[in-house]
Design a protein around this motif. Structure first.
Motif, mmCIF file in Angstrom:
data_model
loop_
_atom_site.group_PDB
_atom_site.id
_atom_site.type_symbol
_atom_site.label_atom_id
_atom_site.label_comp_id
_atom_site.label_asym_id
_atom_site.label_seq_id
_atom_site.Cartn_x
_atom_site.Cartn_y
_atom_site.Cartn_z
ATOM 1 N N MET A 1 0.733 -1.211 0.032
ATOM 2 C CA MET A 1 -0.131 0.052 -0.178
ATOM 3 C C MET A 1 0.844 1.388 0.020
ATOM 4 S SD MET A 1 -3.157 -0.857 2.504
ATOM 5 C CE MET A 1 -2.236 -2.049 3.720
ATOM 6 N N PHE A 2 1.923 0.996 0.384
ATOM 7 C CA PHE A 2 2.963 2.221 0.501
ATOM 8 C C PHE A 2 3.296 2.546 -0.864
ATOM 9 C CE2 PHE A 2 7.190 4.347 1.322
ATOM 10 C CZ PHE A 2 6.661 5.495 2.208
ATOM 11 N N GLY A 3 3.778 1.379 -1.816
ATOM 12 C CA GLY A 3 4.119 1.474 -3.024
ATOM 13 C C GLY A 3 3.054 2.340 -4.051
ATOM 14 N N ALA A 4 1.714 1.938 -3.596
ATOM 15 C CA ALA A 4 0.870 2.527 -4.424
ATOM 16 C C ALA A 4 0.642 4.144 -4.140
ATOM 17 C CB ALA A 4 -0.708 1.858 -4.029
ATOM 18 N N ALA A 5 0.861 4.378 -2.721
ATOM 19 C CA ALA A 5 0.462 5.899 -2.280
ATOM 20 C C ALA A 5 1.972 6.501 -2.939
ATOM 21 C CB ALA A 5 0.759 5.996 -0.717
ATOM 22 N N LEU A 6 3.344 5.971 -3.025
ATOM 23 C CA LEU A 6 4.102 6.688 -3.788
ATOM 24 C C LEU A 6 3.890 6.888 -5.269
ATOM 25 C CD1 LEU A 6 7.132 4.502 -2.589
ATOM 26 C CD2 LEU A 6 6.984 6.894 -2.142
ATOM 27 N N GLY A 7 3.251 5.931 -5.915
ATOM 28 C CA GLY A 7 3.045 6.273 -7.241
ATOM 29 C C GLY A 7 1.778 7.464 -7.447
ATOM 30 N N GLY B 1 -4.275 3.367 12.865
ATOM 31 C CA GLY B 1 -5.204 3.154 11.821
ATOM 32 C C GLY B 1 -6.731 3.530 12.223
ATOM 33 N N PHE B 2 -6.992 3.776 13.462
ATOM 34 C CA PHE B 2 -8.395 4.184 14.057
ATOM 35 C C PHE B 2 -8.129 5.745 14.329
ATOM 36 C CE2 PHE B 2 -9.577 -0.109 15.603
ATOM 37 C CZ PHE B 2 -10.816 -0.133 15.096
ATOM 38 N N ASN B 3 -6.988 6.183 14.562
ATOM 39 C CA ASN B 3 -6.856 7.667 15.031
ATOM 40 C C ASN B 3 -6.184 8.711 14.293
ATOM 41 O OD1 ASN B 3 -7.834 7.355 17.986
ATOM 42 N ND2 ASN B 3 -6.573 5.838 17.737
ATOM 43 N N SER B 4 -5.478 8.151 13.093
ATOM 44 C CA SER B 4 -4.610 9.099 12.121
ATOM 45 C C SER B 4 -5.867 9.518 11.153
ATOM 46 C CB SER B 4 -3.724 8.206 11.335
ATOM 47 O OG SER B 4 -2.998 8.954 10.241
ATOM 48 N N PRO C 1 -4.672 7.289 7.404
ATOM 49 C CA PRO C 1 -3.972 6.066 7.632
ATOM 50 C C PRO C 1 -3.781 5.193 6.290
ATOM 51 C CG PRO C 1 -6.139 5.733 8.442
ATOM 52 C CD PRO C 1 -5.803 7.120 8.040
ATOM 53 N N MET C 2 -2.615 4.512 6.125
ATOM 54 C CA MET C 2 -2.677 3.442 4.857
ATOM 55 C C MET C 2 -3.744 2.391 4.963
ATOM 56 S SD MET C 2 0.817 1.367 5.832
ATOM 57 C CE MET C 2 0.854 0.460 4.508
ATOM 58 N N LEU C 3 -4.335 2.207 6.298
ATOM 59 C CA LEU C 3 -5.223 0.982 6.376
ATOM 60 C C LEU C 3 -6.157 1.695 7.424
ATOM 61 C CD1 LEU C 3 -6.511 -1.449 6.059
ATOM 62 C CD2 LEU C 3 -4.791 -2.695 7.503
ATOM 63 N N LEU D 1 1.468 10.034 2.062
ATOM 64 C CA LEU D 1 2.187 8.892 2.496
ATOM 65 C C LEU D 1 2.133 8.655 4.161
ATOM 66 C CD1 LEU D 1 5.729 9.580 0.689
ATOM 67 C CD2 LEU D 1 3.651 8.376 -0.195
ATOM 68 N N ASP D 2 1.753 7.486 4.317
ATOM 69 C CA ASP D 2 1.699 7.240 5.781
ATOM 70 C C ASP D 2 2.887 6.427 6.224
ATOM 71 O OD1 ASP D 2 0.692 6.444 8.406
ATOM 72 O OD2 ASP D 2 -0.628 4.917 7.736
ATOM 73 N N ILE D 3 3.928 7.367 6.422
ATOM 74 C CA ILE D 3 5.379 6.670 6.959
ATOM 75 C C ILE D 3 5.392 6.135 8.414
ATOM 76 C CG2 ILE D 3 7.555 7.394 7.297
ATOM 77 C CD1 ILE D 3 7.713 9.125 5.314
ATOM 78 N N PRO D 4 4.581 6.778 9.427
ATOM 79 C CA PRO D 4 4.367 6.085 10.554
ATOM 80 C C PRO D 4 3.512 4.826 10.397
ATOM 81 C CG PRO D 4 3.952 8.239 10.852
ATOM 82 C CD PRO D 4 4.175 7.897 9.426
ATOM 83 N N GLY D 5 2.649 4.535 9.896
ATOM 84 C CA GLY D 5 1.995 3.441 9.742
ATOM 85 C C GLY D 5 2.877 2.212 8.796
ATOM 86 N N THR D 6 3.572 2.499 7.766
ATOM 87 C CA THR D 6 4.565 1.708 7.424
ATOM 88 C C THR D 6 5.484 1.293 8.176
ATOM 89 O OG1 THR D 6 3.961 2.901 5.059
ATOM 90 C CG2 THR D 6 6.071 1.173 5.142
ATOM 91 N N LEU D 7 6.043 1.872 8.984
ATOM 92 C CA LEU D 7 7.254 1.573 10.066
ATOM 93 C C LEU D 7 6.504 0.822 10.951
ATOM 94 C CD1 LEU D 7 9.255 4.951 10.252
ATOM 95 C CD2 LEU D 7 9.903 2.930 9.110
#
Length: 481
Positions: free
Chosen positions: A67-73, A249-252, A255-257, A199-205
């Motif tokens: 999902m991070f790759g899709a967001a980068l695109g 994911g509930f509070n951001s 979020p990516m998800l 981009l959701d960098i915190p979620g990805t990490l």
């Protein structure tokens, strides 16, 4: 007229070819390595844990970065990132083929997964943008068939290349294809972005660290002990990071998800079922492909051919399953498919022995293949029916990522059971470890069938309003005829 029509169709045809071939490569590398594992182990050495990472290094990085790759695109340009992902995938394939040892191979596989995670989600976006709406269903059907062919032929292609050339060629195969696709993609695909994409960098990490910790602990539990510091640390820290990802994911704000999607019973059911299905299926294929060579005595090519009734059956049954799901709804078809897959794995576990004949293995292979087809055919449509159109992109990415996570967990869990109950010391030891692992796989898929029952039933057609007799309605004057 014909010339203009050809000009309009050319971008769509090129998009279908380029995205189809790219998705074939990425999907192929999920299973192509399975029949090559005995040859890799013989050539490079390594323990069971190393073989697990040869598979999981790819599936895990693929899953957590999808999902991070899709967001980068979306943010930096889909064509640009598609080409970048393709270049990373191609370079990592060459590095895997040149690996001098098992650690270098695992590292190259992880980088391959990064490239696939950037490239794969953008294939559908690029294809959808290039194909007119009137022809989009046909194009997506061809795309899906190509991806299914890659899954079906993975063990066979891997076995044939390993036996007749060398295991390195399962990776060299990607290099000339990737080098040809890169300039063609630059010339033939249109660039596009999604304004405002974030981009959701915190979620990805959080999810990357959490899943790595859990899988690391499962892979190393038997060699280092369940109570050892590295294993306990991996489990505790991994679980905490996954919990942090769920909270995020509930509070951001973006979020990516989005965890709110799981509040829908159908979305929860199809995604948990998908994760458990891939857990049981991938873990079982990991062991059975080695059993067919190490215990049954088949060559890599023969092992790949003998797995076709399982991996290739969806190519035959899926169209019929799609028609069936249109008539009776997706829930009973998905649930029946998962039940068949569970029965097939249980049947396999019941008949497996050091001298089992292929005739005894064939019925559970066919039953598992039919079950896989019944699951795959309606699952995408069922998934999309549980979310609003605005959330369909994230829903698709979520389901794809959870499938890959299930595959990585399946290899880790079933191999852990295998090493606790058996090993590579002898055919009997390998069989002793494989049988209980298959029962675990069957149980996981049976649980998936139970979750499939949470899916929404087929919607009832809206009642047709009865015709009103205007002459009989008070205050109405009959219309002139």
């Amino acid at each position: 007229m014909n010339t203009q029509d050809t000009k309009l169709r050319a971008p769509a045809v090129w998009a279908l070819i380029l995205t189809g071939v790219a998705s074939f490569m990425a999907a192929l590398d999920n299973l192509v390595v399975t029949t090559a594992l005995p040859a890799i182990r013989e050539d490079l050495g390594g323990r069971l844990e190393d073989l697990e990472w040869t598979v999981n290094a790819y599936t895990l990085t693929f899953a957590v970065l999808l999902m991070f790759g899709a967001a980068l695109g979306d943010r930096f340009g889909r064509r640009r990132l598609f080409i970048a992902g393709l270049a990373v995938f191609t370079g990592a394939s060459a590095a895997a083929a040149l690996s001098p040892g098992i650690d270098a191979l695992i590292a190259a596989r992880a980088v391959q997964g990064v490239g696939a995670a950037i490239m794969m989600p953008l294939t559908l976006t690029l294809l959808t943008a290039a194909v007119p709406a009137a022809r989009r269903g046909m194009a997506l059907g061809i795309y899906g068939a190509v991806t299914g062919l890659a899954v079906a032929s993975g063990p066979l292609i891997g076995g044939s290349l390993t036996e007749h050339i060398s295991w390195q060629w399962i990776f060299w195969l990607n290099v000339p294809i990737g080098l040809a696709l890169i300039p063609l993609a630059r010339l033939r695909l249109a660039e596009s972005t999604a304004p405002g994409a974030r981009l959701d960098i915190p979620g990805t990490l959080l999810i990357s660290g959490g899943l790595f910790g859990i899988v690391y602990a499962l892979v190393n539990a038997n060699s280092e002990g369940w109570t050892s510091a590295p294993v306990l640390t991996g489990l505790i820290v991994g679980a905490a990071l996954v919990g942090g990802f769920i909270h995020h994911g509930f509070n951001s704000a973006n979020p990516m998800l989005p965890m709110r999607l799981f509040q829908n019973r159908g979305f929860l059911g199809i995604n948990v079922a998908s994760l458990l299905m891939f857990l049981g299926m991938f873990g079982s294929i990991f062991l059975l492909s080695q059993f067919l060579q190490g215990v049954a005595g088949y060559s890599p090519t023969e092992a790949g051919l003998r797995m076709l009734p399982w991996t290739g059956m969806p190519m035959i049954v899926a169209p019929l399953a799609g028609i069936l799901s249109d008539r009776i709804g997706g829930r009973p078809v998905v649930a029946a498919g998962l039940a068949f897959q569970a029965l097939g794995l249980g049947w396999f576990a019941a008949v497996l022995s050091t001298d089992v004949s292929y005739a005894a293995q064939l019925p559970p292979l066919i039953l598992s293949g039919i079950g896989m087809a019944l699951y795959f055919a309606p699952s995408a449509n069922v998934l999309m029916s549980t979310v609003a159109p605005a959330d369909q992109g994230r829903a698709s990415g979520t389901n794809s990522a959870l499938r890959e996570v299930g595959g990585a967990l399946g290899v880790a869990v079933l191999a852990s059971v295998f090493s606790a109950q058996g090993g590579y010391e002898s055919p009997q030891a390998f069989t002793d470890g494989t049988v209980p692992a298959l029962w675990i796989g069957a149980g996981a898929v049976a649980l998936a069938a139970a979750f499939a029952l949470l899916l929404p039933g087929r919607p009832k057609p809206a009642p047709v309003p009865a015709a009103v007799d205007e002459a009989a309605t008070p205050g109405k004057v009959p219309a002139a005829r």
